[in-house]
Design a protein around this motif. Sequence first.
Motif, PDB file in Angstrom:
ATOM      1  N   VAL A 190      45.301  12.124  40.246  1.00  0.00           N
ATOM      2  CA  VAL A 190      46.584  11.919  40.935  1.00  0.00           C
ATOM      3  C   VAL A 190      46.693  10.462  41.392  1.00  0.00           C
ATOM      4  N   ALA A 191      45.593   9.902  41.907  1.00  0.00           N
ATOM      5  CA  ALA A 191      45.611   8.492  42.319  1.00  0.00           C
ATOM      6  C   ALA A 191      45.851   7.586  41.114  1.00  0.00           C
ATOM      7  N   ASP A 192      45.239   7.912  39.988  1.00  0.00           N
ATOM      8  CA  ASP A 192      45.435   7.107  38.776  1.00  0.00           C
ATOM      9  C   ASP A 192      46.890   7.141  38.311  1.00  0.00           C
ATOM     10  N   ILE A 193      47.484   8.332  38.375  1.00  0.00           N
ATOM     11  CA  ILE A 193      48.896   8.470  37.971  1.00  0.00           C
ATOM     12  C   ILE A 193      49.771   7.623  38.893  1.00  0.00           C
ATOM     13  N   ALA A 194      49.497   7.739  40.203  1.00  0.00           N
ATOM     14  CA  ALA A 194      50.335   7.062  41.193  1.00  0.00           C
ATOM     15  C   ALA A 194      50.297   5.543  41.019  1.00  0.00           C
ATOM     16  N   SER A 195      49.150   5.027  40.572  1.00  0.00           N
ATOM     17  CA  SER A 195      49.020   3.563  40.490  1.00  0.00           C
ATOM     18  C   SER A 195      49.360   3.029  39.104  1.00  0.00           C
ATOM     19  N   ASP A 196      49.763   3.892  38.178  1.00  0.00           N
ATOM     20  CA  ASP A 196      50.067   3.429  36.820  1.00  0.00           C
ATOM     21  C   ASP A 196      51.576   3.286  36.640  1.00  0.00           C
ATOM     22  N   PRO A 197      52.061   2.057  36.489  1.00  0.00           N
ATOM     23  CA  PRO A 197      53.515   1.850  36.404  1.00  0.00           C
ATOM     24  C   PRO A 197      54.144   2.474  35.164  1.00  0.00           C
ATOM     25  N   ARG A 198      53.330   2.882  34.204  1.00  0.00           N
ATOM     26  CA  ARG A 198      53.881   3.524  33.001  1.00  0.00           C
ATOM     27  C   ARG A 198      54.162   5.003  33.209  1.00  0.00           C
ATOM     28  N   LEU A 199      53.728   5.541  34.355  1.00  0.00           N
ATOM     29  CA  LEU A 199      53.786   6.991  34.523  1.00  0.00           C
ATOM     30  C   LEU A 199      54.691   7.406  35.669  1.00  0.00           C
ATOM     31  N   ASP A 200      55.504   8.423  35.405  1.00  0.00           N
ATOM     32  CA  ASP A 200      56.375   9.031  36.388  1.00  0.00           C
ATOM     33  C   ASP A 200      55.909  10.488  36.504  1.00  0.00           C
ATOM     34  N   ALA A 201      55.813  11.026  37.705  1.00  0.00           N
ATOM     35  CA  ALA A 201      55.215  12.367  37.804  1.00  0.00           C
ATOM     36  C   ALA A 201      55.727  13.146  39.003  1.00  0.00           C
ATOM     37  N   THR A 202      55.571  14.460  38.893  1.00  0.00           N
ATOM     38  CA  THR A 202      55.813  15.350  40.030  1.00  0.00           C
ATOM     39  C   THR A 202      54.889  16.555  39.864  1.00  0.00           C
ATOM     40  N   THR A 203      54.707  17.299  40.940  1.00  0.00           N
ATOM     41  CA  THR A 203      53.863  18.494  40.848  1.00  0.00           C
ATOM     42  C   THR A 203      54.650  19.727  41.249  1.00  0.00           C
ATOM     43  N   LEU A 204      54.521  20.752  40.443  1.00  0.00           N
ATOM     44  CA  LEU A 204      55.164  22.036  40.688  1.00  0.00           C
ATOM     45  C   LEU A 204      54.080  23.014  41.122  1.00  0.00           C
ATOM     46  N   GLN A 205      54.144  23.496  42.368  1.00  0.00           N
ATOM     47  CA  GLN A 205      53.194  24.524  42.793  1.00  0.00           C
ATOM     48  C   GLN A 205      53.573  25.836  42.100  1.00  0.00           C
TER      49      GLN A 205
END
Length: 222
Positions: A190-205
């Motif tokens: 999750v930290a890697d995703i957050a710091s990668d400008p190429r990636l947009d993300a969300t989490t669905l519980q």
Amino acid sequence: ASDQVWREVDAYFTGSLVAEDDALSEARASGVDTTMPQAEVSPNQGKLLAMLCQVAGASRVLEFGTLAGYSTVWMARAVGDGGHVTTLELEEQNAAVARKNLERAGVADRVEVLVGPAAESAQRLIDDGVAPYDFVFIDADKPSNPAYLRASLALTRPGAVIVIDNVVRNGAVTDPDSSDERVQGVRAVVADIASDPRLDATTLQTVGVKGWDGFTLIRRTG
Ligand code: DHB
Ligand code: MG
């Protein structure tokens, strides 16, 4: 609401909207013949993966973690006749179960099961210069999530969709001091995703027959 209510709601929607044919229900049942019984996605989740492949227009799918091949069948059907799925499985025992299920589901010709440590199989794909994948499902050993995301970035194109399973784990994900290395594997990715400008993300519980868990959905923008 109690676990029992979640299960009933899951069963209601599965019964109403998610038709499993014999190949799918037998693939799901054959999870007991793998080294990790009960780890398959649920029917509602399998159909979600298939529909995400379809809305993403995916024809090439990469999966980390095959087990009985239940999610593999869903995604292989979603990509259609001209599509391809590469699925990475550590254990030959599980790969053998999966191959039977893929045959029964009529998709064996469009699925390649690579046996061995997934990071090594993925590195071989990178070294071979395979065509980029459009959709990735990461659902293998959780401590390796960061390595699997790195490999996915080497194997996809901008616009690709990456989904990571089991990111909530009954809420354990919020504990930064967790001694569970699976939790740490989720927090690291999750930290890697957050710091990668190429990636947009969300989490669905997600809640249902698989308990309380979740999917992280990533879109590669660059
Ligand atoms: C586990 C792994 C999974 O991929 C899953 O969907 C459920 C449980 C596990 O590691 O226990
Ligand atoms: Mg999983």
